[in-house]
Enzyme design. Sequence first.
Site, short mmCIF file in Angstrom:
data_model
loop_
_atom_site.label_atom_id
_atom_site.label_comp_id
_atom_site.label_asym_id
_atom_site.label_seq_id
_atom_site.Cartn_x
_atom_site.Cartn_y
_atom_site.Cartn_z
N LYS A 89 -5.94 -11.09 -2.78
CA LYS A 89 -6.74 -10.16 -1.96
C LYS A 89 -6.36 -8.71 -2.27
CE LYS A 89 -4.75 -9.38 1.77
NZ LYS A 89 -3.91 -8.53 2.58
N LYS A 132 -0.54 1.55 -0.34
CA LYS A 132 -0.16 0.13 -0.35
C LYS A 132 -0.79 -0.58 -1.56
CE LYS A 132 1.14 -3.99 1.00
NZ LYS A 132 2.48 -4.53 1.09
P1 NAP Z 1 0.35 -14.78 7.78
O1 NAP Z 1 1.68 -15.45 7.81
O2 NAP Z 1 -0.86 -15.53 7.39
O3 NAP Z 1 0.14 -14.12 9.23
C1 NAP Z 1 -1.10 -13.70 9.73
C2 NAP Z 1 -1.20 -14.20 11.16
O4 NAP Z 1 -2.39 -13.69 11.76
C3 NAP Z 1 -1.27 -15.73 11.22
O5 NAP Z 1 -0.25 -16.20 12.08
C4 NAP Z 1 -2.66 -15.98 11.78
O6 NAP Z 1 -2.74 -17.08 12.64
C5 NAP Z 1 -2.90 -14.71 12.57
N1 NAP Z 1 -4.32 -14.50 12.82
C6 NAP Z 1 -5.33 -14.51 11.91
N2 NAP Z 1 -6.50 -14.22 12.54
C7 NAP Z 1 -6.20 -14.03 13.84
C8 NAP Z 1 -6.97 -13.71 14.99
N3 NAP Z 1 -8.30 -13.54 14.91
N4 NAP Z 1 -6.35 -13.59 16.19
C9 NAP Z 1 -5.02 -13.77 16.28
N5 NAP Z 1 -4.22 -14.08 15.23
C10 NAP Z 1 -4.82 -14.20 14.04
O7 NAP Z 1 0.40 -13.51 6.82
P2 NAP Z 1 1.60 -12.47 6.59
O8 NAP Z 1 2.32 -12.85 5.34
O9 NAP Z 1 2.35 -12.25 7.86
O10 NAP Z 1 0.75 -11.17 6.20
C11 NAP Z 1 0.08 -10.39 7.20
C12 NAP Z 1 -0.42 -9.11 6.53
O11 NAP Z 1 0.71 -8.37 6.01
C13 NAP Z 1 -1.35 -9.33 5.34
O12 NAP Z 1 -2.34 -8.34 5.31
C14 NAP Z 1 -0.42 -9.24 4.14
O13 NAP Z 1 -1.12 -8.85 2.99
C15 NAP Z 1 0.56 -8.18 4.62
N6 NAP Z 1 1.92 -8.23 4.04
C16 NAP Z 1 2.58 -9.41 3.86
C17 NAP Z 1 3.86 -9.41 3.31
C18 NAP Z 1 4.65 -10.69 3.08
O14 NAP Z 1 5.64 -10.64 2.31
N7 NAP Z 1 4.28 -11.82 3.66
C19 NAP Z 1 4.47 -8.20 2.97
C20 NAP Z 1 3.80 -7.02 3.20
C21 NAP Z 1 2.52 -7.04 3.74
P3 NAP Z 1 -2.79 -18.61 12.12
O15 NAP Z 1 -1.37 -19.06 12.28
O16 NAP Z 1 -3.73 -19.30 13.03
O17 NAP Z 1 -3.24 -18.58 10.69
#
Ligand code: NAP
Length: 298
Positions: free
Chosen positions: A245, A177
């Site tokens: 990150k 990744k």
């Molecule tokens: P995101 O929208 O910030 O989603 C993360 C979620 O986790 C948020 O809803 C957050 O809640 C929740 N969270 C954080 N701490 C928590 C806890 N202790 N208990 C329960 N829920 C918790 O991020 P994302 O874009 O989905 O990305 C998630 C992961 O996938 C990351 O590692 C990212 O690098 C990876 N990724 C992302 C993409 C993309 O295009 N977005 C693509 C591939 C991989 P809150 O709403 O309270 O913040």
Amino acid sequence: MAEGAAMTRVGFIGLGIMGGPMAVNLVRAGFEVTGHNRTPSKTDRLVRAGGRAAGSVAEAVTGADVVLTMLPDSPDVRGVVLGEGGVLAHAREGALLVDCSTIRPDVARELAEAAAERGLAMLDAPVSGGEQGAVEGTLSIMAGGTAEAFEAARPVLDAVGATVVHVGPAGAGQTVKAANQLILAGTLELVAEALVFLEAHGLDTGTAFRVLAGGMAGSTVLDRKGAAMRAREFTPGFRVALHHKDLGIALTAAREAGVVIPLGAAVAQLMAALDAQGHGGLDHSALVQLVARLSGRE
Ligand code: NAP
């Protein structure tokens, strides 16, 4: 219903941009999904699709056969898996943990060892394909862990991904990744530079991108992000803060391997600048804004 879905209870932690639609696709494939998110309103989409909302990690994982996590960063996953009231404290022995977040490979290995000590198998299974891939269930998934854990996780991974590959032992998924994020950032930066360059020459960038997309310069980045970059529309998508990150992970992993990544390091600095300027919440395609600013063309 997907093969293996019947009677499989999935606990899903982290229902953000990626986790939200992934959990919905698991429900559609026939899994019984209970989801938890720090901000509770983000469970609404899952509940509307036929899943259940849990008020805590403990509630989501108690009795689950498979636990998926889709959280922002290494400390988040470590806290949710190892913390008091966390996954290892409440998941049943024999359950399978699948972390789809992008985190440090060494943390993935540490968590897999901690899970094994409690009699649970764990895979690192980060994904690529963006929000669109998560919604469409067409993610590319790179899994690290034992062959047995990978086979056990297949029905769940096949429900959210189209390209699902076992790439090696624990941590290997995160290393692949990191390579993915390097390629993605470099491509994005060059598309951004090409766009500002074309604008400065007064050309129709829509027409130019159409022909570029059909040749060797074509890419998924150009196809998926080109129009929004031309329109300077930066609703995430994938947040700058998360790509910042990921490039930190890639730089550290390159140093550990004794490999020099000069272009990766340069784009890591540009992503860091965007983040430092307060744009961490924008889509990473906002790199074009930085290139325009550096060129005095805002
Ligand atoms: P995101 O929208 O910030 O989603 C993360 C979620 O986790 C948020 O809803 C957050 O809640 C929740 N969270 C954080 N701490 C928590 C806890 N202790 N208990 C329960 N829920 C918790 O991020 P994302 O874009 O989905 O990305 C998630 C992961 O996938 C990351 O590692 C990212 O690098 C990876 N990724 C992302 C993409 C993309 O295009 N977005 C693509 C591939 C991989 P809150 O709403 O309270 O913040």
